[in-house]
Design an enzyme around this catalytic site. Structure first.
Site, mmCIF file in Angstrom:
data_model
loop_
_atom_site.group_PDB
_atom_site.id
_atom_site.type_symbol
_atom_site.label_atom_id
_atom_site.label_comp_id
_atom_site.label_asym_id
_atom_site.label_seq_id
_atom_site.Cartn_x
_atom_site.Cartn_y
_atom_site.Cartn_z
ATOM 1 N N ARG A 50 0.828 -1.210 0.000
ATOM 2 C CA ARG A 50 0.000 0.000 0.000
ATOM 3 C C ARG A 50 0.858 1.253 0.000
ATOM 4 O O ARG A 50 0.532 2.227 -0.656
ATOM 5 C CB ARG A 50 -0.926 0.000 1.209
ATOM 6 C CG ARG A 50 -2.227 -0.727 0.977
ATOM 7 C CD ARG A 50 -3.178 -0.589 2.134
ATOM 8 N NE ARG A 50 -2.633 -1.119 3.376
ATOM 9 C CZ ARG A 50 -3.360 -1.519 4.398
ATOM 10 N NH1 ARG A 50 -4.660 -1.460 4.337
ATOM 11 N NH2 ARG A 50 -2.804 -1.981 5.499
ATOM 12 N N LYS A 110 -8.223 -16.900 4.584
ATOM 13 C CA LYS A 110 -9.322 -17.709 5.114
ATOM 14 C C LYS A 110 -10.670 -17.006 4.998
ATOM 15 O O LYS A 110 -11.683 -17.641 4.699
ATOM 16 C CB LYS A 110 -9.048 -18.085 6.563
ATOM 17 C CG LYS A 110 -8.803 -16.890 7.467
ATOM 18 C CD LYS A 110 -8.395 -17.302 8.854
ATOM 19 C CE LYS A 110 -7.991 -16.092 9.691
ATOM 20 N NZ LYS A 110 -6.687 -15.530 9.266
ATOM 21 N N GLU A 126 -3.086 -23.888 1.734
ATOM 22 C CA GLU A 126 -2.730 -24.556 2.992
ATOM 23 C C GLU A 126 -2.602 -23.571 4.153
ATOM 24 O O GLU A 126 -2.979 -23.867 5.294
ATOM 25 C CB GLU A 126 -1.413 -25.323 2.821
ATOM 26 C CG GLU A 126 -0.970 -26.095 4.047
ATOM 27 C CD GLU A 126 -1.912 -27.223 4.407
ATOM 28 O OE1 GLU A 126 -2.574 -27.123 5.468
ATOM 29 O OE2 GLU A 126 -2.004 -28.195 3.633
ATOM 30 N N GLU A 172 -4.631 -8.910 18.899
ATOM 31 C CA GLU A 172 -4.629 -7.577 18.303
ATOM 32 C C GLU A 172 -5.208 -6.560 19.288
ATOM 33 O O GLU A 172 -5.864 -6.923 20.272
ATOM 34 C CB GLU A 172 -5.471 -7.573 17.022
ATOM 35 C CG GLU A 172 -5.027 -8.562 15.962
ATOM 36 C CD GLU A 172 -3.740 -8.141 15.280
ATOM 37 O OE1 GLU A 172 -3.374 -6.964 15.376
ATOM 38 O OE2 GLU A 172 -3.103 -9.005 14.645
ATOM 39 N N LYS A 187 -12.315 -20.701 9.388
ATOM 40 C CA LYS A 187 -11.519 -21.924 9.241
ATOM 41 C C LYS A 187 -12.403 -23.163 9.302
ATOM 42 O O LYS A 187 -12.164 -24.139 8.569
ATOM 43 C CB LYS A 187 -10.439 -21.961 10.326
ATOM 44 C CG LYS A 187 -9.411 -20.844 10.170
ATOM 45 C CD LYS A 187 -8.515 -20.719 11.395
ATOM 46 C CE LYS A 187 -7.530 -19.564 11.244
ATOM 47 N NZ LYS A 187 -6.742 -19.338 12.464
ATOM 48 N N GLY A 246 1.418 -16.689 12.977
ATOM 49 C CA GLY A 246 2.753 -16.090 12.987
ATOM 50 C C GLY A 246 3.323 -16.017 11.590
ATOM 51 O O GLY A 246 2.994 -16.830 10.719
#
Length: 433
Positions: free
Chosen positions: A50, A110, A134, A195, A210, A307
Site C-alpha cells: 500500500r 481464510k 494450505e 490484536e 476456518k 505467525g
C-alpha cells in the site's frame, strides 16, 4: 517451456505484512534450494504494497516494490501469484485477475475462501490453473492437503479443532493461573498474541472461517462462514473454568465439523473437554486439529497455528507444489463439492450441556429441575449440589440431545420460581453420551 534453456518461473507477492515479509525473505534466502526442489529457478519479480515508504521486517530487493497490485497480479509474464493481503476486497479481484491472466495462485486468505471460495474455485477451473491455500487454516500445520489429498479415498466423519491461537492462549491462561477473561486478554495483547481489537479472535469469527474451509474439504460440500454457528469466549468466566477443572476437563474454543447421515454441521463455540482427550493438552497459542475417518481412524495434527514464519512455511510449501505443476503443465485438485450436503442448523445439532443453576435451598428443588429437563426430553447424566442457603447451586450435565431441546430447557429453567439465576451454560464435548 521446451528447448535446451532451463525455464524460469516468475512469482509476484501481494502484501508485505507479517506473513508477506517472511514469504519474501524465504523466496530470496532460499532461492537455490527452492530451484532444486521445483526443478527450475523461481524469480521474485514484484511485491505489491500500500505504501512504498512503510517500515518492513525484511529488506525487499531493489525495484520490486509497487503500489499497483492489480498491474502486478495480471502481468503476462507472471506464472505464480501469492496473495497474503487478507480480507475480501481487493484480494478477491486480485486473485480473479491473476487467474484470468493465466497465473496460478497461492493464498492464505481464510476470510475470502470462507465467504466466496466457490467464485475463486470456478475461476481457477475455467483458467485451468491451481488455487492452493494450505496457509489459510492453522498456519504451519498441514491440514488442508491431508483432507484434500491424503484422505481423499477415505470417509471423514468428524473434524474437531483448536484453530485460533489467541483464544487458546487466553483460555489456557485462565485455566493455569485462575485469571479472568479480561486479565488474560490483556496479557495476550501485551505478548502480541492478540490484536488491539481482538474481536475477530475472541468472538469466534476467525475460527468460524476456518471451520467453513475444513467442513467443505472434509465433507465435499460448499460450506460458508455464514453456515457456521458461532460463539466466542468473551462470556467464559473463571467460574466456568473452575467447574471444568472439577469435572477433570478444560475449556477450549472448538471448531467442530460433523457428518450426520446425509447432512453436515459446522460450529464454533467454547466447550468443556475431558483431560483424557488429545486436544486438552494443547497449550498456549498452539493449534491442533483432530480428524476422525472410517478407514484411517483418529488422526491429530499439531503445531504453531499463526505467525509470520510458520504461515510463510505453508505458503512456500504450496508454492513448490504449484510451481512443479506449472512446469509439468498439470493441475492439482480443485474444489470437491460433489456431495452438496445440507448444512444443519445449530438447533438440530446433537450435543451435551453443563448448566450451573442458582436455586432456592428447599425441598423439591432437585425434582423440579429434573422435571424441567424431562419435559424437553433431555436426560440428565450427572447432577450435584454445591453450597446451602443463599449459596445453593445445582450443576447439571446432560446426556446428548439436540441443541434446540437443551436451549429450550435452559429457557424453561430461567422462568422457574425456584431458580434465582442460570449462571453458566456451556457445551460438553467428548467423554460420554
Amino acid at each position: 517451456m521446451s528447448g535446451s534453456r532451463q525455464p524460469r518461473l516468475k512469482v509476484a507477492v501481494l502484501g508485505c505484512g507479517s506473513v508477506g515479509s517472511q514469504v519474501v525473505r524465504l523466496l530470496t534466502e532460499q532461492a537455490d534450494d527452492l530451484a532444486a526442489r521445483v526443478g527450475a529457478p523461481v524469480d521474485l519479480v514484484g511485491v505489491a504494497v500500500r505504501r512504498l515508504d512503510a517500515a518492513r521486517e525484511v529488506q525487499v530487493p531493489e525495484g520490486l516494490l509497487t503500489t499497483d497490485a492489480l498491474g502486478l497480479a495480471t502481468r503476462e509474464d507472471v506464472d505464480l501469484v501469492i496473495e497474503v493481503i487478507g480480507g475480501i476486497e481487493p484480494a478477491r479481484s486480485l486473485i480473479l485477475g491473476a487467474l484470468e491472466s493465466g497465473a496460478s495462485v497461492v493464498t492464505a486468505n481464510k476470510a475470502l475462501l470462507a465467504e466466496d471460495g466457490s467464485t475463486l474455485f470456478e475461476a481457477a477451473e475455467k483458467a485451468g490453473r491451481d488455487l492452493y491455500y494450505e496457509a489459510a487454516v492453522a498456519g504451519a500445520i498441514p491440514i488442508v492437503r491431508p483432507l484434500r489429498e491424503s484422505l481423499a479415498g477415505d470417509k471423514v466423519t468428524r473434524v474437531l479443532g483448536i484453530v485460533n491461537g489467541t483464544t487458546n492462549f487466553i483460555l489456557d491462561k485462565m485455566d493455569t493461573s485462575g485469571a479472568g477473561f479480561s486479565e488474560a486478554l490483556e496479557e495476550a495483547q501485551d505478548l502480541g498474541y492478540a490484536e488491539a481489537d481482538p474481536t475477530a479472535d475472541v468472538e469466534g469469527f476467525d475460527a468460524a472461517a476456518k471451520a467453513a474451509i475444513l467442513a467443505s474439504l472434509a465433507f465435499h460440500t460448499r460450506v460458508t462462514a455464514s453456515d457456521v454457528y458461532r460463539e466466542g469466549i468473551s462470556e467464559v468466566t473463571a467460574a466456568d473454568v473452575e467447574s471444568a477443572r472439577e469435572m477433570n476437563s478444560v475449556v477450549k474454543l472448538l471448531a467442530i465439523c460433523e457428518l450426520k447421515g446425509d447432512a453436515v454441521s459446522a460450529r464454533v463455540h467454547p466447550a468443556m473437554i475431558p483431560l483424557s482427550h488429545p486436544l486438552a493438552s494443547v497449550r498456549g497459542a498452539y493449534n491442533a486439529v483432530f480428524v476422525e475417518s472410517e478407514a484411517a481412524g483418529q488422526l491429530m495434527f499439531y503445531g504453531p497455528g499463526a505467525g509470520g514464519s510458520p504461515t510463510a512455511s505453508a505458503v512456500l510449501g504450496d508454492l513448490v507444489t504449484v510451481a512443479r505443476n506449472r512446469l509439468d503443465d498439470v493441475r492439482g485438485p480443485g474444489e470437491s463439492a460433489y456431495a452438496a450436503r445440507t448444512v444443519l442448523p445449530m438447533g438440530e445439532t446433537v450435543t451435551r450441556y453443563h448448566v450451573a443453576i442458582d436455586v432456592e435451598d428447599r425441598a423439591g428443588v432437585l425434582a423440579a429441575v429434573a422435571t424441567a429437563f424431562a419435559e424437553h426430553d433431555v436426560s440428565i447424566q450427572t447432577v450435584r449440589q454445591e453450597g446451602r442457603g443463599a449459596e445453593a447451586q445445582l450443576v447439571v450435565v446432560s446426556h446428548r440431545a439436540t441443541d434446540a431441546q437443551l436451549s429450550d430447557t435452559v429457557e424453561h429453567l430461567r422462568k422457574m420460581d425456584i431458580v434465582r439465576d442460570v449462571t453458566s451454560v456451556m457445551r460438553v464435548e467428548g467423554g460420554g453420551e
